[in-house]
Motif scaffolding. Structure first.
Motif, short mmCIF file in Angstrom:
data_model
loop_
_atom_site.label_atom_id
_atom_site.label_comp_id
_atom_site.label_asym_id
_atom_site.label_seq_id
_atom_site.Cartn_x
_atom_site.Cartn_y
_atom_site.Cartn_z
N SER A 155 39.68 -50.11 -0.57
CA SER A 155 39.57 -50.72 0.76
C SER A 155 39.58 -52.24 0.67
N SER A 156 40.11 -52.87 1.71
CA SER A 156 40.04 -54.33 1.79
C SER A 156 38.60 -54.82 1.86
N SER A 157 37.67 -53.92 2.22
CA SER A 157 36.26 -54.32 2.33
C SER A 157 35.68 -54.75 0.98
N VAL A 158 36.33 -54.42 -0.13
CA VAL A 158 35.78 -54.83 -1.44
C VAL A 158 35.77 -56.34 -1.59
N PRO A 202 38.89 -41.81 15.80
CA PRO A 202 38.34 -42.26 17.08
C PRO A 202 37.21 -43.26 16.96
N ASP A 203 36.68 -43.48 15.75
CA ASP A 203 35.63 -44.48 15.57
C ASP A 203 36.21 -45.87 15.33
N MET A 204 37.52 -45.98 15.21
CA MET A 204 38.15 -47.26 14.95
C MET A 204 38.63 -47.91 16.25
N ALA A 205 38.79 -49.23 16.20
CA ALA A 205 39.05 -50.02 17.41
C ALA A 205 40.23 -49.55 18.24
N PRO A 206 41.40 -49.23 17.68
CA PRO A 206 42.54 -48.88 18.54
C PRO A 206 42.24 -47.73 19.50
N TYR A 234 32.97 -62.19 19.15
CA TYR A 234 33.58 -62.85 20.31
C TYR A 234 35.11 -62.84 20.25
N GLY A 235 35.66 -61.84 19.54
CA GLY A 235 37.11 -61.71 19.43
C GLY A 235 37.74 -62.61 18.41
N ASN A 236 36.93 -63.31 17.61
CA ASN A 236 37.48 -64.27 16.65
C ASN A 236 37.83 -63.67 15.29
N HIS A 237 37.59 -62.37 15.13
CA HIS A 237 38.07 -61.70 13.92
C HIS A 237 39.58 -61.81 13.80
N ARG A 238 40.05 -61.86 12.57
CA ARG A 238 41.47 -61.62 12.31
C ARG A 238 41.55 -60.41 11.38
N ARG A 239 42.44 -59.49 11.71
CA ARG A 239 42.60 -58.29 10.91
C ARG A 239 44.08 -58.10 10.56
N ASP A 240 44.32 -57.66 9.34
CA ASP A 240 45.68 -57.39 8.89
C ASP A 240 46.02 -55.95 9.29
N PHE A 241 46.23 -55.74 10.60
CA PHE A 241 46.51 -54.40 11.12
C PHE A 241 47.77 -53.85 10.46
N THR A 242 47.65 -52.66 9.86
CA THR A 242 48.75 -52.09 9.09
C THR A 242 49.10 -50.71 9.65
N TYR A 243 50.34 -50.54 10.04
CA TYR A 243 50.76 -49.30 10.67
C TYR A 243 50.79 -48.16 9.66
N ILE A 244 50.44 -46.97 10.11
CA ILE A 244 50.27 -45.82 9.23
C ILE A 244 51.52 -45.52 8.40
N GLY A 281 44.41 -47.70 -7.72
CA GLY A 281 43.62 -47.85 -6.50
C GLY A 281 44.38 -48.67 -5.48
N LEU A 282 44.36 -48.23 -4.23
CA LEU A 282 45.07 -48.92 -3.15
C LEU A 282 44.06 -49.44 -2.14
N ARG A 283 44.03 -50.74 -1.98
CA ARG A 283 43.11 -51.37 -1.02
C ARG A 283 43.79 -51.44 0.34
N PHE A 284 43.42 -50.50 1.22
CA PHE A 284 44.02 -50.42 2.55
C PHE A 284 43.44 -51.48 3.47
N PHE A 285 44.31 -52.03 4.33
CA PHE A 285 43.91 -53.05 5.30
C PHE A 285 44.09 -52.50 6.72
N THR A 286 42.99 -52.25 7.42
CA THR A 286 42.92 -51.92 8.85
C THR A 286 44.11 -51.06 9.31
N VAL A 287 44.07 -49.81 8.95
CA VAL A 287 45.16 -48.88 9.25
C VAL A 287 45.04 -48.39 10.70
N TYR A 288 46.16 -48.29 11.40
CA TYR A 288 46.16 -47.78 12.77
C TYR A 288 47.45 -47.00 12.98
#
Length: 344
Positions: free
Chosen positions: A130-133, A192-196, A214-224, A179-186
């Motif tokens: 995970s990118s969380s590492v 259903p617990d994820m933002a999209p 306050y919406g200031n996050h940046r996420r590397d949204f990655t399509y499935i 190991g594959l570090r996934f970045f914010t998959v959608y």
């Protein structure tokens, strides 16, 4: 090939299973179908898999990867060529509320996978990190060459532990692991617990969405589709030892053992408010937003450097945020016109 996919009823697992069936691989899927979110969605994903023309190549076992005896018997009986391990207890915030679930699923479960691969001559283990590492690291973009010694959630710590455990088995038993570090998959069939899905459900119901930091996050949204293609490409490129690896100046992403880690991300970080605007456009509705502070365990930004994946595996993510969100919204509307589990 005969491939084990753990977490086969999960978001990424179902898509990966379909991709393997599409090219004619034999797939054994396992999942414990827990109630972290509505199990109906998981069974619906299995139904989607069963709808594939090559479903005769798929068999499913309801099994918890933390079940040592059950997993040992599965490996011994099936004799897999390769393994894709995607089963895990997911969720950064939930790891603060229920930490023991993460040790059971993500550490004990991973131990059982490693032992199964070790004792049954599995040719390659590909597993979800995970990118969380990257945790407290603020150097952008996140590179597999960066230090990951400062996780800020237990979920992240278990994923870092997986990478270390895999290295041990690669070193001791010459087991190739990646190991594959996934970045914010959608995308379609997402969790259903994820933002999209949370945002889409609320916007369609004209309810308020909670927007952290306050919406200031940046996420590397990655399509499935990009995640799946990366996983399958990686499976086909068995991890090898880095013959140039030096103990005096160790490369964090490789080893003198057959062990590798890679990022998979869109390489295009998007502000959370921009993602919401893209979602609003696809839905044709405006969101009511409640802006809230940063939550414990969250990181400010994520941004993937995927050059190592490109160079070694030959795959680069391709789907932009507009196209990806449109495809996700199309699926959401179609799915929920027939299934009400996520909108009630």
């Amino acid at each position: 090939m005969k491939v084990l996919v753990t977490g086969a009823a999960g978001f990424i697992g179902a898509h990966v299973t379909r991709a393997l069936l599409e090219r004619g691989d034999s797939v054994v899927g396992v999942d414990n179908i827990n109630d972290y979110y509505d199990p109906k969605l998981k069974y619906d994903r299995l139904g989607w898999i069963d709808g594939h023309p090559n479903t005769h190549l798929f068999r499913f076992f309801k099994l918890d990867v933390a079940d040592q005896q059950g997993m040992s018997e599965l490996f011994a009986n099936e004799q897999f060529d390769k393994v894709i391990h995607l089963a895990a207890q997911a969720g950064v915030r939930y790891s603060i509320e229920n930490p023991h679930a993460y040790i059971s699923a993500n550490v004990v479960g991973f131990m059982n996978i490693l032992e199964g691969c070790r004792h049954n001559a599995v040719a390659h283990l590909v597993y979800a990190s995970s990118s969380s590492v990257y945790g407290a690291n603020e150097a952008m973009p996140f590179s597999v060459e960066h230090n990951v010694d400062h996780p800020i959630s237990l979920y992240a710590a278990t994923k870092k532990a997986n990478e270390a455990m895999a290295h041990t088995y690669s070193h001791l038993y010459n087991l190739p692991t990646t190991g594959l570090r996934f970045f914010t998959v959608y995308g379609p069939w997402g969790r259903p617990d994820m933002a999209p899905i949370k945002f889409t459900k609320a916007i369609m119901a004209e309810e308020t969405i909670q927007v952290y930091n306050y919406g200031n996050h940046r996420r590397d949204f990655t399509y499935i589709d990009d995640i799946v293609a990366g996983v399958v490409h990686t499976l086909d490129h068995t991890a090898t030892a880095n013959t140039q690896w030096q103990a005096q100046a160790p490369d964090p992403a490789s080893s003198k053992a057959p062990w590798r880690v890679y990022n998979i991300g869109a390489q295009t970080p998007v502000h959370l408010l921009t993602f919401i605007e893209t979602l609003e456009k696809a839905l044709g509705k405006v969101a009511n937003k409640e802006l809230l502070p940063m939550q414990p365990g969250d990181v400010q930004d994520t941004y993937a450097d995927v050059e190592a994946l490109v160079n070694d595996v030959g795959y680069r993510p391709k789907v932009g945020i507009e196209k990806g969100v449109e495809a996700f919204v199309k699926w959401y509307k179609e799915y929920h016109s027939q299934h009400l589990s996520l909108v009630q």
